[in-house]
Design an enzyme around this catalytic site. Structure first.
Site, PDB file in Angstrom:
ATOM      1  N   CYS A   2      17.262  -0.252  -2.303  1.00 42.92           N
ATOM      2  CA  CYS A   2      18.627  -0.341  -1.751  1.00 42.92           C
ATOM      3  C   CYS A   2      18.727   0.357  -0.385  1.00 42.92           C
ATOM      4  CB  CYS A   2      19.680   0.251  -2.661  1.00 42.92           C
ATOM      5  SG  CYS A   2      19.925  -0.646  -4.180  1.00 42.92           S
ATOM      6  N   ARG A  27      12.348  -1.091   2.310  1.00 44.54           N
ATOM      7  CA  ARG A  27      12.674  -0.438   1.045  1.00 44.54           C
ATOM      8  C   ARG A  27      12.640  -1.412  -0.131  1.00 44.54           C
ATOM      9  NH1 ARG A  27      15.147   4.509   1.801  1.00 44.54           N
ATOM     10  NH2 ARG A  27      16.439   4.358  -0.068  1.00 44.54           N
ATOM     11  N   TRP A  74      18.535  -3.740  -4.417  1.00 45.69           N
ATOM     12  CA  TRP A  74      17.360  -3.931  -5.272  1.00 45.69           C
ATOM     13  C   TRP A  74      17.894  -3.829  -6.692  1.00 45.69           C
ATOM     14  CZ3 TRP A  74      14.389  -1.229  -8.929  1.00 45.69           C
ATOM     15  CH2 TRP A  74      13.079  -1.702  -9.108  1.00 45.69           C
ATOM     16  N   ASN A 100      23.515   3.005  -3.784  1.00 42.91           N
ATOM     17  CA  ASN A 100      22.098   3.013  -4.140  1.00 42.91           C
ATOM     18  C   ASN A 100      21.941   4.000  -5.286  1.00 42.91           C
ATOM     19  OD1 ASN A 100      19.317   3.257  -4.283  1.00 42.91           O
ATOM     20  ND2 ASN A 100      19.137   4.502  -2.437  1.00 42.91           N
ATOM     21  N   GLY A 101      21.324   3.563  -6.388  1.00 48.60           N
ATOM     22  CA  GLY A 101      21.143   4.457  -7.531  1.00 48.60           C
ATOM     23  C   GLY A 101      21.698   3.833  -8.796  1.00 48.60           C
ATOM     24  N   GLU A 481      -7.382   2.508  -6.687  1.00 49.02           N
ATOM     25  CA  GLU A 481      -6.477   2.291  -5.565  1.00 49.02           C
ATOM     26  C   GLU A 481      -6.675   0.884  -4.982  1.00 49.02           C
ATOM     27  OE1 GLU A 481      -3.877   3.263  -4.381  1.00 49.02           O
ATOM     28  OE2 GLU A 481      -3.832   2.616  -2.312  1.00 49.02           O
ATOM     29  N   LYS A 485      -3.843  -2.127  -4.766  1.00 54.40           N
ATOM     30  CA  LYS A 485      -3.526  -2.778  -3.490  1.00 54.40           C
ATOM     31  C   LYS A 485      -3.565  -4.287  -3.640  1.00 54.40           C
ATOM     32  CE  LYS A 485      -2.207  -0.347  -1.811  1.00 54.40           C
ATOM     33  NZ  LYS A 485      -1.725   1.004  -1.706  1.00 54.40           N
ATOM     34  N   GLU A 488      -0.678  -5.691  -6.057  1.00 52.48           N
ATOM     35  CA  GLU A 488       0.723  -5.591  -5.637  1.00 52.48           C
ATOM     36  C   GLU A 488       1.086  -6.572  -4.525  1.00 52.48           C
ATOM     37  OE1 GLU A 488       2.229  -1.803  -4.220  1.00 52.48           O
ATOM     38  OE2 GLU A 488       0.380  -1.353  -3.178  1.00 52.48           O
ATOM     39  N   HIS A 504     -18.478  -0.682 -23.160  1.00 46.72           N
ATOM     40  CA  HIS A 504     -17.778  -0.334 -24.408  1.00 46.72           C
ATOM     41  C   HIS A 504     -16.592  -1.266 -24.673  1.00 46.72           C
ATOM     42  CE1 HIS A 504     -20.263   3.205 -24.831  1.00 46.72           C
ATOM     43  NE2 HIS A 504     -20.054   3.470 -23.541  1.00 46.72           N
ATOM     44  N   LYS A 603       9.887  -0.069  -1.560  1.00 44.00           N
ATOM     45  CA  LYS A 603       9.090   0.969  -0.898  1.00 44.00           C
ATOM     46  C   LYS A 603       9.372   2.342  -1.492  1.00 44.00           C
ATOM     47  CE  LYS A 603       6.293   2.673   2.138  1.00 44.00           C
ATOM     48  NZ  LYS A 603       4.864   2.531   1.808  1.00 44.00           N
TER      49      LYS A 603
END
Ligand code: AGP
Length: 608
Positions: A2, A27, A74, A100-101, A481, A485, A488, A504, A603
């Site tokens: 947001c 964001r 968002w 936002n929230g 990592e 990447k 996403e 295993h 973000k």
């Protein structure tokens, strides 16, 4: 997550707000909206989809006025839709609110408002705030804001305007970031600095519980007791250019290429004249360090992966046991945290709700909090005892790259300092590692001049349904990592495994042509890695190795190899992750997806 922009002044509010929202696109959002008050009263527009949908509409239906609020949403409560997009309004559309929230007690408030005859147009939690403003409004917007704040619970950054009072707006903050931009005859409030940087460099953050009353000529901030708080604005040193693409096709590519500079800036500002590391904002004394019997690293996503590499550095150099925990899990596990524990909290944005909640839990248990963050004045920085700022510059692409490598640098520097304080490193080794750490910036710059091998790999994997990453020791963290990447942004299913663990169970997934990326940079592990590579090759895998120059053994078992220059084993994660970043980037470009704003992601994740 947001984006919020509020403006009052002498300029066209629509233009200021839309350009501000563009700077906050990083964001992550699914809808956008705006409300402006002008000679026609309150006018608004809001749509599901990209900001460009709203912008195109406004080209034919401009909103006139010098005060307004704008929002990129968002979704949390209610699907992305025109109705659920912000602003939300009271019944007669004289009040507009953006948020936002999450308003945690919105159901309770909604029931109360429904009983009073209020009708709801959306499924959002935010709409209760618009109706609450209506319920309490008695001609004084600020007093109404005080009342509203006393009724709502949760996390919020809220802006509200009233048609009957077109010279002012209010901003309320609790846990979600808001920054005030101080202009001349105009003022701004936004979720992040880039939104206001075109107009002013003088900014101040609102603290939790504070309410700002904003007019064109003044900003007055009140605390929870409704007393005036004197804010000390600071000057933003970086330029808007640093937050724009600067000639690159995407922010992600630009940020990958900014890594050498980020590494240099993070190191060079912290060296004293004798070549020792000087951690200014960290007040830990030798005695404090001697007291710690363990360290926890707490973070999310990429920042967590940086922490997992940090564990290797700290344990190897300073011989203090380190536990790594994902922030959203940490506080529900009754962690072994007390006043002998150092908790290192890692967050690029400094606003991640899970990480902030974990920080507070650790603090409550008596731990000393050291944060590694990229955002000066962020919530996590403010609530920590000590702060290590990564000087990566603003990171805009949702996929974190330069924040990660500078977080690694932060861990190496902290580990070296802890080691020196604990006498677990001799000066020769200490200076050698600092020297090599500094050199990684130049090495990386050289590496980035040619990404043809990564493009080639991208071409090979782009149509594959799944891909596996393997590694041993610290390489396993790099593999994690790299897998994050790729998944996403390219939406290819990617998983990482400890190479020795494969047999295993996970090896059952390997079939003819399955692409496997094997990270092998640790000299003591090369032979073991080669055996693990043979195991997947025997099941038909196509293996791409990432190893250190001169490792011919690796080349002999892989179908393709990407070499990185050889540095100390401890420091290879700084270099080896980069081919992984570039493979993810080029694969996504080839698939035609939005590199910088992948689906479903934000973000800055400011909800738990
Ligand atoms: C990284 O590519 C991700 N987008 C994500 O995992 C991110 O690292 C995570 O949400 C933590 O963010 P922070 O560093 O701002 O706390």
């Amino acid at each position: 997550m947001c984006g919020i922009v509020g403006y009052v002044g002498h300029s066209n509010a629509q233009q200021v707000i839309i350009s501000g929202l563009e700077k906050l696109e990083y964001r992550g959002y699914d809808s956008a909206g705006i409300a402006v008050i002008g000679k026609n009263g309150m006018e608004s527009a809001k749509f599901k989809g990209r900001l460009s949908v709203l912008d195109n509409y406004l080209k034919d239906h401009p909103l006139e006025g010098n005060i307004g609020i704008g929002h990129t949403r968002w979704a949390t409560h209610g699907v992305p839709s025109d109705e659920n997009a912000h602003p939300h309004f009271n019944q007669d559309k004289t009040i507009a609110v953006i948020h936002n929230g999450i308003i945690e007690n919105y159901l309770e408030l909604k029931a109360m408002l429904l009983e009073k005859g209020y009708q709801f147009r959306s499924q959002t939690d935010t709409e209760v705030v618009a109706h609450l403003f209506d319920l309490y409004y008695d001609g004084d917007l600020l007093k109404t804001a005080f009342k509203v704040e006393s009724e709502i619970r949760g996390t919020y950054a809220i802006l509200a305007i009233h048609q009957d009072s077109p010279h002012e707006f209010v901003a309320l903050r609790c846990e979600a970031p808001l920054v005030i931009g101080y202009g001349k005859g105009e003022n701004f409030v936004a979720s992040d600095i880039p939104a206001v940087l075109e107009y002013t460099r003088d900014v101040a953050f609102l603290e939790n519980g504070e309410i700002a009353h904003v007019t064109a000529d003044n900003v007055v901030v009140y605390n929870t007791k409704h007393e005036v708080v004197r804010k000390q604005p600071f000057t933003v040193e970086w330029t808007l250019d640093a937050a724009t693409k600067g000639g690159y096709d995407h922010f992600m590519l630009k940020e990958i290429h900014e890594q050498p500079q980020g590494i240099r800036d993070t190191i060079n500002t912290r060296m004293d004249a004798k070549g020792y590391i000087k951690l200014d904002d960290i007040k830990l004394t030798k005695e404090d360090i001697a007291k710690f019997d363990k360290i926890y690293v707490v973070a999310c996503g990429t920042a967590f992966h940086a922490g997992c590499v940090g564990k290797y550095a700290i344990e190897k150099l300073a011989r203090i046991p380190v536990m790594c925990d994902i922030a959203s899990e940490f506080r529900y596990q009754d962690p072994f945290v007390d006043d002998k524990t150092l908790v290192i909290v890692v967050s690029q944005s400094g606003e991640t709700a899970d990480t902030l909640a974990a920080l507070r839990e650790a603090k409550r248990k008596g731990a000393r909090i050291l944060s590694i963050t990229n955002v000066v004045g962020s919530s996590i920085a403010r609530e920590s005892d000590d702060v290590f700022y990564t000087w990566a510059g603003p990171e805009v692409a949702v996929a974190s790259t330069k924040a990660y490598t500078t977080q690694l640098v932060a861990f190496y520097m902290i580990a070296l300092n802890l080691a020196l304080a604990k006498n677990t490193i001799n000066e020769k080794h200490y200076f050698e590692l600092i020297d090599q750490l500094k050199q990684t910036a130049d090495i990386l710059e050289e590496m980035l001049k040619d990404d043809s091998r990564e493009k080639e790999v991208a071409g090979l994997i782009k149509d594959k349904a799944a891909l596996f990453y393997l590694g041993r020791g610290v390489d396993m963290q790099t593999a994690k990592e790299m897998a994050l990447k790729l998944k996403e942004i390219s939406y290819i299913y990617a998983e990482s495994f400890a190479a020795g663990e494969l047999k295993h169970g996970p090896i059952a997934l390997i079939e003819n042509g399955t692409p496997v990326i094997a990270v092998s940079t640790q000299s003591a592990m090369v032979e073991k890695m080669v055996s693990n590579i043979q195991e997947v090759k025997a099941r038909g895998a196509y293996v791409i190795g990432i190893g250190c120059e001169g490792d011919s053994l690796l080349a002999s078992v892989c179908d393709k190899v990407i070499y990185i220059p050889r540095v100390d084993d401890l420091l290879t994660p700084l270099l080896s992750v980069v081919p992984g970043q570039l493979i993810a980037y080029h694969t996504t470009c080839m698939k035609g997806f939005d590199v910088d704003k992948p689906r479903n992601l934000a973000k800055s994740v400011t909800v738990e």
